[in-house]
Design a protein around this motif. Structure first.
Motif, short mmCIF file in Angstrom:
data_model
loop_
_atom_site.label_atom_id
_atom_site.label_comp_id
_atom_site.label_asym_id
_atom_site.label_seq_id
_atom_site.Cartn_x
_atom_site.Cartn_y
_atom_site.Cartn_z
N ARG A 41 -28.17 35.48 -8.52
CA ARG A 41 -26.86 35.16 -9.08
C ARG A 41 -25.85 34.86 -7.99
O ARG A 41 -24.94 34.05 -8.17
N GLN A 42 -25.99 35.49 -6.84
CA GLN A 42 -25.02 35.31 -5.76
C GLN A 42 -25.17 33.96 -5.07
O GLN A 42 -24.21 33.43 -4.52
N THR A 43 -26.40 33.36 -5.07
CA THR A 43 -26.62 32.14 -4.29
C THR A 43 -26.87 30.91 -5.14
O THR A 43 -26.74 29.79 -4.64
N ILE A 44 -27.22 31.08 -6.41
CA ILE A 44 -27.62 29.95 -7.23
C ILE A 44 -26.42 29.22 -7.84
O ILE A 44 -26.56 28.10 -8.33
N GLY A 45 -25.25 29.83 -7.79
CA GLY A 45 -24.07 29.23 -8.41
C GLY A 45 -23.79 27.81 -7.97
O GLY A 45 -23.59 26.90 -8.80
N ALA A 59 -29.29 16.27 -16.47
CA ALA A 59 -28.84 17.59 -16.01
C ALA A 59 -28.74 18.57 -17.18
O ALA A 59 -29.12 19.74 -17.05
N ASP A 60 -28.26 18.08 -18.32
CA ASP A 60 -28.16 18.95 -19.51
C ASP A 60 -29.55 19.44 -19.93
O ASP A 60 -29.76 20.63 -20.19
N ASP A 61 -30.55 18.52 -19.93
CA ASP A 61 -31.91 18.91 -20.33
C ASP A 61 -32.51 19.89 -19.34
O ASP A 61 -33.20 20.83 -19.72
N ILE A 62 -32.29 19.65 -18.05
CA ILE A 62 -32.86 20.54 -17.03
C ILE A 62 -32.27 21.94 -17.14
O ILE A 62 -33.00 22.95 -17.11
N LEU A 63 -30.94 22.02 -17.28
CA LEU A 63 -30.31 23.34 -17.39
C LEU A 63 -30.75 24.05 -18.67
O LEU A 63 -31.00 25.27 -18.67
N SER A 64 -30.83 23.32 -19.78
CA SER A 64 -31.25 23.94 -21.04
C SER A 64 -32.68 24.45 -20.93
O SER A 64 -32.99 25.57 -21.37
N ALA A 65 -33.57 23.64 -20.36
CA ALA A 65 -34.95 24.07 -20.20
C ALA A 65 -35.05 25.29 -19.29
O ALA A 65 -35.84 26.22 -19.55
N TRP A 66 -34.26 25.30 -18.23
CA TRP A 66 -34.28 26.44 -17.30
C TRP A 66 -33.84 27.72 -18.01
O TRP A 66 -34.47 28.77 -17.88
N ALA A 67 -32.75 27.63 -18.79
CA ALA A 67 -32.26 28.81 -19.50
C ALA A 67 -33.25 29.30 -20.54
O ALA A 67 -33.36 30.50 -20.80
N GLU A 68 -34.01 28.36 -21.15
CA GLU A 68 -34.95 28.71 -22.22
C GLU A 68 -36.36 28.95 -21.69
O GLU A 68 -37.32 29.01 -22.47
N VAL A 117 -28.40 34.89 -14.03
CA VAL A 117 -28.54 33.45 -13.80
C VAL A 117 -28.41 32.69 -15.11
O VAL A 117 -27.79 31.62 -15.18
N ARG A 118 -28.98 33.27 -16.21
CA ARG A 118 -28.84 32.61 -17.51
C ARG A 118 -27.38 32.53 -17.93
O ARG A 118 -26.95 31.56 -18.58
N GLY A 119 -26.58 33.54 -17.55
CA GLY A 119 -25.15 33.48 -17.85
C GLY A 119 -24.48 32.32 -17.14
O GLY A 119 -23.64 31.60 -17.72
N LEU A 120 -24.84 32.10 -15.84
CA LEU A 120 -24.27 30.97 -15.10
C LEU A 120 -24.72 29.64 -15.70
O LEU A 120 -23.93 28.68 -15.80
N ILE A 121 -25.99 29.57 -16.10
CA ILE A 121 -26.49 28.33 -16.72
C ILE A 121 -25.76 28.07 -18.03
O ILE A 121 -25.37 26.94 -18.34
#
Length: 647
Positions: A41-45, A59-68, A117-121
């Motif tokens: 969480r400290q470095t991925i922001g 970018a939207d698809d990549i972030l959504s897939a990462w969170a899910e 990290v999911r919160g940041l995503i």
């Protein structure tokens, strides 16, 4: 040709930048793959921020897939893909959106970001949904944020406000931004400004947002409450019970649990050695102070658990401080929140008074409709008609019967009103001809006779319609309420009854002031002997007057039945208030009846407001007040001169 050449040149000029934007998300992932595979969480922001700001549609698809947990690495070649479940495996897509076949579950490794990290995503994804071209998706995003607000959504929400084109959504965004600011913004001045901007808003969600800022808890400390936002200082025995104060010490581990007398006695008995307890002879343990010393000695020896005696409790209370502190640590924020809430409370108080006034007016209109017929018969004829409530019930049942044959509710009510008048007018005339006219100037016999008729009519109605409540349905346009804000509202049925009461007031005034019947009624009311000598037939006037009063009661029954249960006992719920209305206002006077209905309706609502949990007590207090009022004004608010007034 020249325009075509310019157009082609523009396309060639912008094509590389468009291609770069379209592939930029994949490049960011490739450059930061190590951090994405093992995120912190400290470095991925910065990586997430770069993806969100890339402008790449992927970018939207990549972030959504990462969170899910759908961002995967194929084990065979260590390439990263987006995965979608398909059958027993997954359909793979490259980071630039190209289909890449399928893979079994065992052939891929899922990237599983932690909750932080999911919160940041999620906060980054908010930026996409809040700026989505579809207004419905933007509205859904606002609803989602309002349902589960987080500090990470504040900045994306702010960034989306300037570009919002829908005025309604922009207003929602600005309002939600203030709520998030007062809760999550690190700048105290910004939080205070957001709180102060809500000062004129009395909505429930505003109060729900501000109340947590002024929530308090009680604490016990040794010394001063450093770093705490103190609401007030508590003094044991004054504004804090001593037992509660000591419980705070125990919870804070600043003192041992209190020693009960039963536990002390059991411990002393269990530790008697050679006739002594803790070195004190048993014979000397005849006072509480001695028993406390013995127990303290056992504590020092480690024989019994540490517990506080009464003296130790008193010493501990004196040695510690007790405070009520705000859960919110920022004093400027709590001060602003309290000032805003106090202002809102004042406005809500005024609105509650206005709402109470509307309720009182609507109840007064109901009582006026129920009592106006009684005011005519009682005022003109001096007849105490205990069956007046049953005429109200007959009118309500008339409306029910009409709706059995006329399914259109609006048309059925329009038919029921005159029909109820006709039915109850005929019933009133029949009652006057058969019973009442033989009992004039005999009030006790009239009261007993009409009371008997009342019971008989109730039983007849039960036999005909049964004991269960019957529906009298209002038209659809009377559903709902006229809502001014979260506090002030009034149902459309109450408004309709209020209008109906005004119409009857105007009708009665016209009847009494502009028609021959009204002239004759007033003449008989003031002096029946003189009226008879002038050619007026008092017997006929009494019959028509009683029928008129009964007919109006029937119309009142239709109106009351629209919101009350239509049963054979419907009229009994209003007969007492009707008599009180007539007596308090002044018998035989329409303005007095109006004043009496207003007074009783207002009084009842105020008493119910002050004592909402006991409606029976409210009725009792109201009757007592009316009794006291009559002691000072026995002829009512507006006294009538004539036979009804006792002349």
């Amino acid at each position: 040709m020249r325009l075509t050449a310019l157009f082609v040149a523009a396309i060639l000029w912008f094509a590389p930048s468009l291609a770069l934007a379209e592939g930029e998300a994949a490049e960011i992932v490739a450059e930061n793959r190590d951090q994405i595979e093992k995120p912190s969480r400290q470095t991925i922001g910065p990586v997430i921020t770069a993806l969100a700001a890339s402008g790449d549609p992927m970018a939207d698809d990549i972030l959504s897939a990462w969170a899910e947990k759908r961002l995967v690495i194929r084990k065979a070649d260590d390439v990263m893909f987006l995965a979608m479940p398909e059958g027993d495996g997954f359909a793979l897509t490259t980071l630039d959106g190209t289909a890449a076949g399928t893979a079994a579950k065992g052939e891929i490794t899922e990237l599983k970001p932690n909750a932080g990290v999911r919160g940041l995503i999620g906060a980054a994804l908010v930026q996409f949904t809040l700026s989505d071209p579809n207004p419905a998706r933007r509205a859904e995003a606002l609803t989602s944020i309002a349902r589960d607000p987080t500090a990470e959504t504040l900045e994306p929400l702010r960034a989306s406000i300037a570009d919002e084109t829908d005025p309604a959504l922009k207003a929602r965004k600005e309002r939600l931004e203030r709520f998030l600011t007062l809760r999550f913004d690190p700048d105290s001045a910004a939080r205070v400004a957001a709180i102060e901007s809500l000062g004129s808003d009395t909505s429930l969600d505003v109060r729900a947002a501000l109340n947590p800022l002024v929530a308090t808890k009680r604490i016990a400390v040794a010394g001063e409450p450093d770093g705490q936002n103190v609401a007030r200082t508590l003094t044991p025995g004054r504004n804090l019970p001593e037992a509660e104060a000591y419980d705070l010490l125990v919870v804070a581990e600043l003192a041992p649990a209190r020693l009960t007398l039963e536990a002390q006695r059991a411990a002393l008995v269990a530790n008697i050695v050679d006739g002594k307890v803790g070195g004190i002879p048993v014979a000397e343990l005849d006072t509480q102070a001695a028993r406390d010393r013995a127990y303290t000695a056992l504590e020092a020896a480690g024989t019994v658990p540490v517990a506080a005696t009464d003296a130790e409790v008193a010493a501990a209370l004196a040695a510690h401080g007790f405070y009520e502190v705000f859960a919110e640590p920022d004093a400027a924020v709590t001060t602003a929140a309290m000032a805003t809430l106090n202002g809102i409370d004042r406005k809500v108080g005024m609105m509650q008074a206005a709402d109470l006034g509307l309720d009182a007016l609507s109840l007064a209109a109901i009582y006026f409709l129920a009592a106006i017929g009684l005011a005519i018969t009682f005022g003109v004829m001096g007849v105490i008609n205990m069956a007046h409530g049953e005429f109200i019930t007959i009118g309500a049942y008339t409306g029910f019967v009409v709706q059995l044959f006329v399914p259109n509710y609006t048309l059925s009510i329009l038919i029921a009103l005159p029909l109820a008048f006709a039915v109850t007018f005929a019933a009133g005339v029949a009652m006057e001809r058969l019973v009442i006219r033989h009992l004039y100037k005999r009030p006790l016999e009239t009261l007993l006779a009409t009371f008997g008729i009342s019971i008989a009519l109730q039983q007849i109605l039960k036999n005909v319609f049964g004991t269960q409540a019957r529906p009298l349905t209002a038209p659809g346009w009377l559903d709902g309420a006229l809502v001014f804000n979260d506090v002030v509202s009034i149902s459309y049925i109450r408004i309709a009854i209020f209008v109906l009461a005004l119409l009857f007031l105007m009708f009665f005034l016209y009847l009494m002031k502009r028609t021959r019947l009204g002239l004759e009624v007033r003449a008989v009311t003031q002096n029946p002997t003189m009226a008879a000598s002038m050619g007026i037939n008092p017997d006929r006037i009494n019959m028509l007057t009683f029928g008129l009063g009964s007919g109006i009661a029937g119309i009142a029954g239709v109106a009351i039945g629209l919101f009350a249960k239509v049963t054979s006992e419907l009229g009994t719920d209003y007969i007492v208030q009707s008599f009180m209305t007539v007596v308090v206002g002044g018998v035989g006077n329409i303005w007095g009846t109006l004043a009496g209905a207003t007074m009783i309706g207002s009084l009842q609502k105020v008493i119910e407001f002050l004592n909402p949990s006991n409606t029976l007590a409210a009725q009792t207090y109201m009757i007592l007040f009316i009794i006291l009022f009559i002691q000072f004004r026995p002829r009512g608010i507006i006294a009538l001169r004539g036979r009804a007034a006792g002349d």
